[in-house]
Write a protein that holds these residues in place. Structure first.
Motif, PDB file in Angstrom:
ATOM      1  N   LEU A 114      -1.827  70.872  44.365  1.00 25.63           N
ATOM      2  CA  LEU A 114      -1.968  69.339  43.730  1.00 25.63           C
ATOM      3  C   LEU A 114      -0.721  68.749  44.522  1.00 25.63           C
ATOM      4  CD1 LEU A 114      -4.197  69.926  41.148  1.00 25.63           C
ATOM      5  CD2 LEU A 114      -4.767  68.412  43.231  1.00 25.63           C
ATOM      6  N   THR A 115       0.665  70.164  43.686  1.00 23.74           N
ATOM      7  CA  THR A 115       1.339  69.340  43.477  1.00 23.74           C
ATOM      8  C   THR A 115       2.823  69.005  45.252  1.00 23.74           C
ATOM      9  OG1 THR A 115       2.542  71.269  42.106  1.00 23.74           O
ATOM     10  CG2 THR A 115       4.351  70.270  43.711  1.00 23.74           C
ATOM     11  N   LEU A 167       4.358  61.061  35.603  1.00 23.89           N
ATOM     12  CA  LEU A 167       4.016  61.460  34.409  1.00 23.89           C
ATOM     13  C   LEU A 167       2.630  61.488  34.776  1.00 23.89           C
ATOM     14  CD1 LEU A 167       6.578  59.851  31.329  1.00 23.89           C
ATOM     15  CD2 LEU A 167       6.288  62.493  32.762  1.00 23.89           C
ATOM     16  N   LEU A 168       1.577  60.974  35.953  1.00 20.86           N
ATOM     17  CA  LEU A 168       0.497  60.359  35.355  1.00 20.86           C
ATOM     18  C   LEU A 168       0.209  61.262  36.122  1.00 20.86           C
ATOM     19  CD1 LEU A 168      -2.246  59.533  35.220  1.00 20.86           C
ATOM     20  CD2 LEU A 168      -1.215  57.313  36.456  1.00 20.86           C
ATOM     21  N   ILE A 169       0.640  61.547  37.349  1.00 20.53           N
ATOM     22  CA  ILE A 169       0.482  62.335  38.751  1.00 20.53           C
ATOM     23  C   ILE A 169       1.067  63.840  37.653  1.00 20.53           C
ATOM     24  CG2 ILE A 169       1.449  63.984  40.483  1.00 20.53           C
ATOM     25  CD1 ILE A 169       2.656  61.042  41.847  1.00 20.53           C
ATOM     26  N   SER A 170       1.758  64.233  37.153  1.00 13.89           N
ATOM     27  CA  SER A 170       1.717  65.628  36.332  1.00 13.89           C
ATOM     28  C   SER A 170       0.809  65.546  35.387  1.00 13.89           C
ATOM     29  CB  SER A 170       3.321  66.201  35.060  1.00 13.89           C
ATOM     30  OG  SER A 170       4.752  65.748  36.635  1.00 13.89           O
ATOM     31  N   ILE A 171       0.570  65.078  34.629  1.00 11.90           N
ATOM     32  CA  ILE A 171      -1.102  65.318  33.693  1.00 11.90           C
ATOM     33  C   ILE A 171      -2.466  65.882  34.679  1.00 11.90           C
ATOM     34  CG2 ILE A 171      -2.057  63.857  32.290  1.00 11.90           C
ATOM     35  CD1 ILE A 171      -0.025  62.599  31.406  1.00 11.90           C
ATOM     36  N   VAL A 172      -2.678  65.033  34.975  1.00 11.81           N
ATOM     37  CA  VAL A 172      -3.542  65.318  36.952  1.00 11.81           C
ATOM     38  C   VAL A 172      -3.422  66.667  37.176  1.00 11.81           C
ATOM     39  CG1 VAL A 172      -4.838  64.518  38.253  1.00 11.81           C
ATOM     40  CG2 VAL A 172      -4.258  62.573  37.390  1.00 11.81           C
ATOM     41  N   ILE A 173      -2.219  66.679  37.271  1.00  6.20           N
ATOM     42  CA  ILE A 173      -1.956  68.059  38.145  1.00  6.20           C
ATOM     43  C   ILE A 173      -2.239  69.695  37.105  1.00  6.20           C
ATOM     44  CG2 ILE A 173      -0.873  70.135  38.922  1.00  6.20           C
ATOM     45  CD1 ILE A 173       1.092  68.083  40.271  1.00  6.20           C
ATOM     46  N   GLY A 174      -1.906  69.838  35.951  1.00 10.42           N
ATOM     47  CA  GLY A 174      -1.129  70.220  34.544  1.00 10.42           C
ATOM     48  C   GLY A 174      -3.044  70.503  34.543  1.00 10.42           C
ATOM     49  N   THR A 175      -3.772  68.991  34.517  1.00  8.18           N
ATOM     50  CA  THR A 175      -5.638  68.876  33.855  1.00  8.18           C
ATOM     51  C   THR A 175      -6.288  69.704  34.487  1.00  8.18           C
ATOM     52  OG1 THR A 175      -4.860  67.016  32.719  1.00  8.18           O
ATOM     53  CG2 THR A 175      -7.220  67.323  33.074  1.00  8.18           C
ATOM     54  N   LEU A 176      -6.321  69.694  35.815  1.00 11.39           N
ATOM     55  CA  LEU A 176      -7.054  69.842  37.302  1.00 11.39           C
ATOM     56  C   LEU A 176      -6.635  71.614  36.526  1.00 11.39           C
ATOM     57  CD1 LEU A 176      -6.712  67.233  40.182  1.00 11.39           C
ATOM     58  CD2 LEU A 176      -8.463  67.882  37.871  1.00 11.39           C
ATOM     59  N   SER A 177      -5.600  71.988  37.374  1.00  9.42           N
ATOM     60  CA  SER A 177      -5.262  72.983  37.282  1.00  9.42           C
ATOM     61  C   SER A 177      -5.653  74.239  36.204  1.00  9.42           C
ATOM     62  CB  SER A 177      -3.919  73.354  36.988  1.00  9.42           C
ATOM     63  OG  SER A 177      -2.892  72.744  38.137  1.00  9.42           O
ATOM     64  N   GLY A 225      -7.871  83.736  37.020  1.00 11.56           N
ATOM     65  CA  GLY A 225      -7.323  82.507  36.519  1.00 11.56           C
ATOM     66  C   GLY A 225      -6.110  81.991  36.680  1.00 11.56           C
ATOM     67  N   VAL A 226      -5.216  82.837  36.678  1.00 14.51           N
ATOM     68  CA  VAL A 226      -3.629  82.855  36.398  1.00 14.51           C
ATOM     69  C   VAL A 226      -3.284  82.237  38.123  1.00 14.51           C
ATOM     70  CG1 VAL A 226      -1.434  83.970  36.896  1.00 14.51           C
ATOM     71  CG2 VAL A 226      -3.265  84.449  35.148  1.00 14.51           C
ATOM     72  N   VAL A 227      -3.790  83.445  39.390  1.00 17.89           N
ATOM     73  CA  VAL A 227      -3.963  83.144  40.902  1.00 17.89           C
ATOM     74  C   VAL A 227      -4.291  82.014  40.429  1.00 17.89           C
ATOM     75  CG1 VAL A 227      -4.424  84.006  42.900  1.00 17.89           C
ATOM     76  CG2 VAL A 227      -3.879  85.767  41.053  1.00 17.89           C
ATOM     77  N   THR A 228      -5.417  81.511  40.406  1.00 14.65           N
ATOM     78  CA  THR A 228      -6.596  79.767  40.635  1.00 14.65           C
ATOM     79  C   THR A 228      -5.446  79.324  40.556  1.00 14.65           C
ATOM     80  OG1 THR A 228      -8.187  81.219  40.961  1.00 14.65           O
ATOM     81  CG2 THR A 228      -9.041  78.985  39.959  1.00 14.65           C
ATOM     82  N   GLU A 229      -5.187  79.175  38.643  1.00 17.92           N
ATOM     83  CA  GLU A 229      -4.114  78.188  37.996  1.00 17.92           C
ATOM     84  C   GLU A 229      -2.797  77.462  39.302  1.00 17.92           C
ATOM     85  OE1 GLU A 229      -1.827  76.620  34.451  1.00 17.92           O
ATOM     86  OE2 GLU A 229      -2.971  78.240  34.658  1.00 17.92           O
ATOM     87  N   MET A 230      -2.817  78.576  39.700  1.00 17.41           N
ATOM     88  CA  MET A 230      -0.959  79.191  40.524  1.00 17.41           C
ATOM     89  C   MET A 230      -1.632  78.217  41.814  1.00 17.41           C
ATOM     90  SD  MET A 230       0.583  82.256  42.399  1.00 17.41           S
ATOM     91  CE  MET A 230      -0.176  82.149  43.250  1.00 17.41           C
ATOM     92  N   VAL A 231      -2.755  78.173  42.386  1.00 14.82           N
ATOM     93  CA  VAL A 231      -3.019  78.041  44.336  1.00 14.82           C
ATOM     94  C   VAL A 231      -2.984  76.703  43.464  1.00 14.82           C
ATOM     95  CG1 VAL A 231      -4.473  78.299  45.922  1.00 14.82           C
ATOM     96  CG2 VAL A 231      -3.638  80.338  44.820  1.00 14.82           C
ATOM     97  N   VAL A 232      -4.314  76.465  42.399  1.00 16.65           N
ATOM     98  CA  VAL A 232      -4.084  74.717  42.645  1.00 16.65           C
ATOM     99  C   VAL A 232      -3.232  73.745  41.818  1.00 16.65           C
ATOM    100  CG1 VAL A 232      -5.456  73.285  41.180  1.00 16.65           C
ATOM    101  CG2 VAL A 232      -6.746  75.154  42.153  1.00 16.65           C
ATOM    102  N   ASN A 233      -2.348  74.554  41.311  1.00 14.44           N
ATOM    103  CA  ASN A 233      -1.187  73.666  40.914  1.00 14.44           C
ATOM    104  C   ASN A 233      -0.353  73.648  41.942  1.00 14.44           C
ATOM    105  OD1 ASN A 233       1.594  73.215  39.916  1.00 14.44           O
ATOM    106  ND2 ASN A 233       0.994  73.486  37.427  1.00 14.44           N
ATOM    107  N   TYR A 234       0.491  74.147  43.159  1.00 10.73           N
ATOM    108  CA  TYR A 234       0.582  74.562  44.252  1.00 10.73           C
ATOM    109  C   TYR A 234       0.026  73.560  45.411  1.00 10.73           C
ATOM    110  CZ  TYR A 234       3.366  75.524  48.431  1.00 10.73           C
ATOM    111  OH  TYR A 234       4.364  75.708  49.574  1.00 10.73           O
TER     112      TYR A 234
END
Length: 209
Positions: A91-92, A185-195, A80-89
């Protein structure tokens, strides 16, 4: 004083990051005059720096056994942590270009000069403070404080860079910045939610006392 242009080598990256953090005004002037293209900045600057918060955040969670708050321990799974890390990266990296595109599109409304590459430079180098502060995510508890400080300094860097790169006049800088901040802020919210959404596919979070 010359400012080293970023490239694929470590010293160039460190020199540019240090320059924008410590001497922002003169560094923005140097960046404005550079002929670097978007792909070059992505490869030599954004890709390595944007990895800092994602990687350090994952290491912090795993090394400290999760998040400890109010007597409870939240222990996410390794997948889960690795998946979130990759997705967050990922999307950033996408978010940097999207924000640059928005800033470029908004330019005429504030009497600024359009330029996709200039807008991308603005977003990429402004993000330095936030990405560098990501190293403090090795400490999941207090790390958010340093992330907030990094984010505020990134905002200040963008404030200094808007007139130099986008040629916006003085009184229009603040509303231009405010609207850009809203998009950020909108982009950050989307990234956080999807991660976090994708993290759930890596396994359930264990809660213990």
């Amino acid at each position: 004083m010359s400012v080293v242009e970023p490239g694929s080598s470590g010293p160039g990256l460190v020199a540019r990051a240090s320059a924008i953090l410590l001497r922002p005004n003169e560094t923005w002037d140097a960046i404005d005059a550079e002929s670097s293209d978007i792909g070059e900045i992505y490869r030599g600057y954004v890709v390595p720096l944007a990895a800092i918060p994602a990687v350090c955040g994952a290491i912090g969670l795993l090394s400290l056994g999760g998040i400890h708050i109010f007597g409870f321990s939240l222990r996410p799974s390794l997948p889960g942590v690795v998946t979130e890390m990759v997705v967050n990266y990922v999307l950033t990296l996408i978010g940097v270009y999207v924000l640059a595109m928005v800033i470029d599109e908004l330019a005429p409304q504030f009497g600024a000069a359009r330029g996709r590459t200039q807008a991308f430079k603005l977003v990429a180098y402004s993000g330095t403070a936030y990405w560098v502060a990501g190293v403090f995510r090795l400490m999941p508890g207090p790390g958010w404080v340093f992330a907030l400080i990094g984010g505020l300094y990134a905002l200040y860097l963008m404030y200094l860079g808007l007139p130099k790169l986008m040629k916006v006049e003085g009184e229009r800088t603040v509303p231009y910045l405010a609207l850009s901040l809203g998009v950020t802020l909108l982009i950050s919210i989307v990234i956080g939610t999807l991660s976090r959404y994708f993290q759930s596919y890596g396994g359930p979070v264990q809660i213990s006392t």
